[in-house]
Design a protein around this motif. Structure first.
Motif, PDB file in Angstrom:
ATOM      1  N   VAL A  91       0.838  -1.200   0.000  1.00  0.00           N
ATOM      2  CA  VAL A  91       0.000   0.000   0.000  1.00  0.00           C
ATOM      3  C   VAL A  91       0.873   1.249   0.000  1.00  0.00           C
ATOM      4  O   VAL A  91       0.672   2.172  -0.802  1.00  0.00           O
ATOM      5  CB  VAL A  91      -0.943   0.010   1.219  1.00  0.00           C
ATOM      6  N   SER A  92       1.912   1.255   0.880  1.00  0.00           N
ATOM      7  CA  SER A  92       2.692   2.496   0.927  1.00  0.00           C
ATOM      8  C   SER A  92       3.519   2.665  -0.331  1.00  0.00           C
ATOM      9  O   SER A  92       3.718   3.798  -0.779  1.00  0.00           O
ATOM     10  CB  SER A  92       3.555   2.565   2.177  1.00  0.00           C
ATOM     11  N   SER A  93       3.974   1.551  -0.959  1.00  0.00           N
ATOM     12  CA  SER A  93       4.724   1.770  -2.199  1.00  0.00           C
ATOM     13  C   SER A  93       3.773   2.169  -3.320  1.00  0.00           C
ATOM     14  O   SER A  93       4.179   2.895  -4.238  1.00  0.00           O
ATOM     15  CB  SER A  93       5.545   0.543  -2.566  1.00  0.00           C
ATOM     16  N   GLY A  94       2.497   1.738  -3.246  1.00  0.00           N
ATOM     17  CA  GLY A  94       1.522   2.217  -4.227  1.00  0.00           C
ATOM     18  C   GLY A  94       1.280   3.708  -4.091  1.00  0.00           C
ATOM     19  O   GLY A  94       1.246   4.439  -5.082  1.00  0.00           O
ATOM     20  N   LEU A  95       1.162   4.181  -2.818  1.00  0.00           N
ATOM     21  CA  LEU A  95       1.002   5.626  -2.597  1.00  0.00           C
ATOM     22  C   LEU A  95       2.214   6.382  -3.131  1.00  0.00           C
ATOM     23  O   LEU A  95       2.089   7.415  -3.789  1.00  0.00           O
ATOM     24  CB  LEU A  95       0.828   5.908  -1.104  1.00  0.00           C
ATOM     25  N   MET A  96       3.399   5.801  -2.866  1.00  0.00           N
ATOM     26  CA  MET A  96       4.622   6.458  -3.316  1.00  0.00           C
ATOM     27  C   MET A  96       4.658   6.538  -4.840  1.00  0.00           C
ATOM     28  O   MET A  96       5.028   7.563  -5.415  1.00  0.00           O
ATOM     29  CB  MET A  96       5.821   5.681  -2.801  1.00  0.00           C
ATOM     30  N   LEU A  97       4.221   5.454  -5.492  1.00  0.00           N
ATOM     31  CA  LEU A  97       4.242   5.444  -6.957  1.00  0.00           C
ATOM     32  C   LEU A  97       3.310   6.509  -7.514  1.00  0.00           C
ATOM     33  O   LEU A  97       3.641   7.187  -8.491  1.00  0.00           O
ATOM     34  CB  LEU A  97       3.843   4.063  -7.467  1.00  0.00           C
ATOM     35  N   PHE A  98       2.147   6.684  -6.865  1.00  0.00           N
ATOM     36  CA  PHE A  98       1.229   7.725  -7.326  1.00  0.00           C
ATOM     37  C   PHE A  98       1.870   9.108  -7.161  1.00  0.00           C
ATOM     38  O   PHE A  98       1.764   9.959  -8.052  1.00  0.00           O
ATOM     39  CB  PHE A  98      -0.091   7.641  -6.542  1.00  0.00           C
ATOM     40  N   GLY A  99       2.579   9.290  -6.029  1.00  0.00           N
ATOM     41  CA  GLY A  99       3.304  10.544  -5.833  1.00  0.00           C
ATOM     42  C   GLY A  99       4.339  10.758  -6.919  1.00  0.00           C
ATOM     43  O   GLY A  99       4.476  11.863  -7.461  1.00  0.00           O
ATOM     44  N   ILE A 100       5.067   9.674  -7.261  1.00  0.00           N
ATOM     45  CA  ILE A 100       6.083   9.779  -8.318  1.00  0.00           C
ATOM     46  C   ILE A 100       5.432  10.187  -9.627  1.00  0.00           C
ATOM     47  O   ILE A 100       5.940  11.055 -10.348  1.00  0.00           O
ATOM     48  CB  ILE A 100       6.826   8.432  -8.468  1.00  0.00           C
ATOM     49  N   SER A 101       4.260   9.589  -9.935  1.00  0.00           N
ATOM     50  CA  SER A 101       3.625   9.906 -11.217  1.00  0.00           C
ATOM     51  C   SER A 101       3.212  11.372 -11.258  1.00  0.00           C
ATOM     52  O   SER A 101       3.321  12.018 -12.308  1.00  0.00           O
ATOM     53  CB  SER A 101       2.443   8.983 -11.470  1.00  0.00           C
TER      54      SER A 101
END
Lengths: 503, 102
Positions: free
Chosen positions: A178-188
């Motif tokens: 979940v937290s790496s998914g949130l991070m990926l959205f931030g990266i995008s």
């Protein structure tokens, strides 16, 4: 193009060595599937070679893998700098200590058939951490974070027949993805705002006026979620106690030191290269006025250390107590970053070196005792000081050092942290941290009370550690006591390693 | 392609992301939770591809390939762990997986 790649390869020898030994371990595991007792020694040899290659890199400052096609040709995907080399050295030394740790651990000895996979996964973690420490591109940051996470999910649940281990692993994988998914959205979002994935290019672009501040702050917070979960900072720390309690002790010790160190290296690099406009002569960083990192970091670190220390007060399981204590330590270390100065960075580097010694040491003693008693409950430590004098004294020194009392190295680490805080006029924060240290004294001393003052109700045989364990503990104890008195060498070494590859 | 404005793609991506986060928070079956995590990753992929296409920069599309690989690896590891816990406890309900309490 090809020249640039060949040239860059000379800067990533440590990562290459780790990859090659990862393959060697997998192959040896396949070919010699009858006799696996040599695998730990192969992985030790690989780590020693990696360590030598990292030592050779200290002092080098260079970009690797500079894209040749893009308009901005100056910045590479990886940065090799003294700061990164310090953290890589820390990771390699921790890994060597952990391999010795696993050789003595009954849990890992019982694995027998699956020893090859175990070491291959540890190598996967090491590769992830080494790349993460020097990554300066969002793609590489995400990939290395996932490589580290995926290997550690499996390792946390490696004792698959034990219910606790599987549960720890499941919680870890859910929180982690979940937290790496949130991070990926931030990266995008960051990519959409700036059109680049390179931290240096992002830095120069967000200094312009046309950036939407709200969107950038939102994406920065999402990025921080991903990193904050790796370093178990406060609102994202819920996995830490469960995973640390359920995982094999060697992996717990490894997660609490190495993967936390890599996460902090990533956080420092992200803030320093992504958001700093210039560094003044006395070493203070001036951030670009797009996002108030200092307020966020101070709030999170105070929350982290307070939650960690107060939750540790009523823990009866030593592994769980050390997990909360490691959350509290993450809070102290975050304060060193929140100062946003080179002096704070020196304090972080010193803290991590000392933290590695004392935390692995404390976990090692807990492991030796649970090898004998099969439990980590605090009641099983009653009267241990008489039955296992050396282990008792060793654990006492490690715990005193974790509290931060002189004459141990833990005191020096905290001292430098507080000096950095006071120099930056953050007196109130320093006082809160000091009060937290006082709270932490209670639960560390509680263990000592059980060891020395409480009589055991049951009859227990004496615990005598083997020669190897004695040597291992001395290797950790002597630096803790030595650097507690004569600390110039580590301070000088840390001072020589603060420079990140500048803007 | 360029007839549809960028905002539409981003709105769908944000919607998918919200569905994913909500699903992780409220669903109790571990496998459904994993499906929601995949949804979060895919919404980020959609955003990346959109930005990449409108900026004319291929890096975002390359990133998406990496993310897809990572998502596959994560699903494999996650399902393996769910199988391990199912063998131990005969359930994949997150509320019943609760040995650890603080």
């Amino acid at each position: 193009m090809i020249n640039e790649i060949l040239n860059s390869i000379t800067f990533i020898y440590p990562e290459l060595a780790v990859s090659i030994f990862l393959l060697i371990i997998v192959l040896v595991d396949l070919v010699f599937h009858k006799d696996k007792k040599y695998i730990p020694y192969i992985s030790l040899a690989g780590l020693v070679i990696t360590g030598i290659l990292v030592l050779n890199q200290i002092g080098i400052t260079h970009f690797a893998f500079v894209p040749q096609l893009s308009a901005v040709k100056k910045y590479g995907m990886m940065t090799i700098d003294p700061f990164g080399s310090y953290f890589k050295l820390l990771v390699v030394v921790t890994s060597i200590l952990i391999i010795f740790f696993t050789i003595a651990s009954e849990e890992v000895i019982d694995l027998k058939e699956r020893l090859g996979e175990f070491h291959a996964l540890i190598y996967g973690m090491i590769l992830g951490m080494l790349v993460m420490i020097s990554a300066s591109d969002l793609i590489l940051i995400y990939l290395s974070l996932e490589l580290l996470s995926l290997s550690s999910y499996v390792l946390a649940g490696f004792l698959k027949l034990r219910e606790r281990s599987s549960e720890a692993s499941l919680k870890y994988v859910i929180y982690g993805s979940v937290s790496s998914g949130l991070m990926l959205f931030g990266i995008s979002i960051i990519y959409g705002l700036t059109g680049s994935t390179n931290l240096y290019v992002i830095n120069s672009l967000i200094q312009g006026p046309q950036i939407n501040l709200f969107t950038l702050s939102f994406s920065s917070i999402l990025m921080f979620v991903g990193i904050g979960y790796k370093i178990s900072a406060a609102p994202f720390h819920f996995w830490t106690p469960d995973v640390y309690e359920g995982a094999p002790i060697s992996i717990t010790a490894y997660l609490s030191v190495a993967s936390k160190a890599a996460g902090f290296a990533l956080l420092i690099r992200f803030i320093q290269t992504g958001f700093t406009s210039f560094i003044s002569e006395d070493g203070y960083w001036t951030l670009i006025a797009v996002f108030d990192w200092q307020a966020l970091l101070i709030a999170i670190s105070i929350l982290t250390m307070t939650l960690g220390n107060f939750s540790a007060l009523w823990q009866d399981n030593l592994k769980r107590m050390l997990a909360y204590s490691s959350i509290a330590h993450a809070g102290y270390i975050l304060l060193g970053i929140a100062v946003l100065s080179n002096q704070g960075l020196i304090a972080v580097l010193i803290y991590f070196f000392v933290y590695m010694l004392m935390n692995i040491g404390a976990f090692y003693v807990v492991m030796l005792i649970s090898n004998k008693t099969g439990s980590e409950n605090i009641d099983d430590y009653d009267g241990l000081g008489a039955k296992a004098p050396f282990l008792g004294v060793a654990l006492a020194i490690f715990l005193i050092s974790l509290t931060g009392l002189p004459p141990t190295a833990g005191f020096i680490a905290k001292l430098y942290l507080f000096i950095a805080l006071i120099d930056a006029n953050m007196i109130v924060v320093a006082i809160i941290a000091l009060l937290n240290t006082v709270v932490s004294l209670y639960y560390y001393v509680r263990v000592l009370k059980h060891m020395y003052l409480t009589k055991s109700e049951r009859e227990q045989e004496n615990i005598t550690p083997s020669i190897g364990s004695l040597v291992y503990l001395l290797v950790l104890l002597i630096p803790i006591l030595f650097f507690g008195i004569y600390f110039t060498p580590i301070v000088e070494f840390a001072r020589s390693c603060v420079s990140l590859l500048g803007i | 392609m360029n007839t549809i404005p960028m905002e539409y793609y981003l709105l769908i991506s944000a919607f998918m992301f919200s569905v994913g986060v909500t699903g992780v928070l409220i669903r109790r079956n571990a496998i459904v939770v994993f499906m929601c995590i995949e949804l979060m990753l895919n919404s980020a992929n959609l955003a990346l591809v959109t930005f990449s296409s409108f900026l004319g920069d291929p890096a975002g599309q390359v990133f998406v390939f990496f993310v897809m690989t990572v998502a596959a690896a994560e699903a494999a590891v996650g399902l393996a762990i769910i199988i391990a816990i199912f063998r131990n406890k005969l359930t994949v309900n997150i509320d019943e997986i609760n040995i650890f309490k603080w």
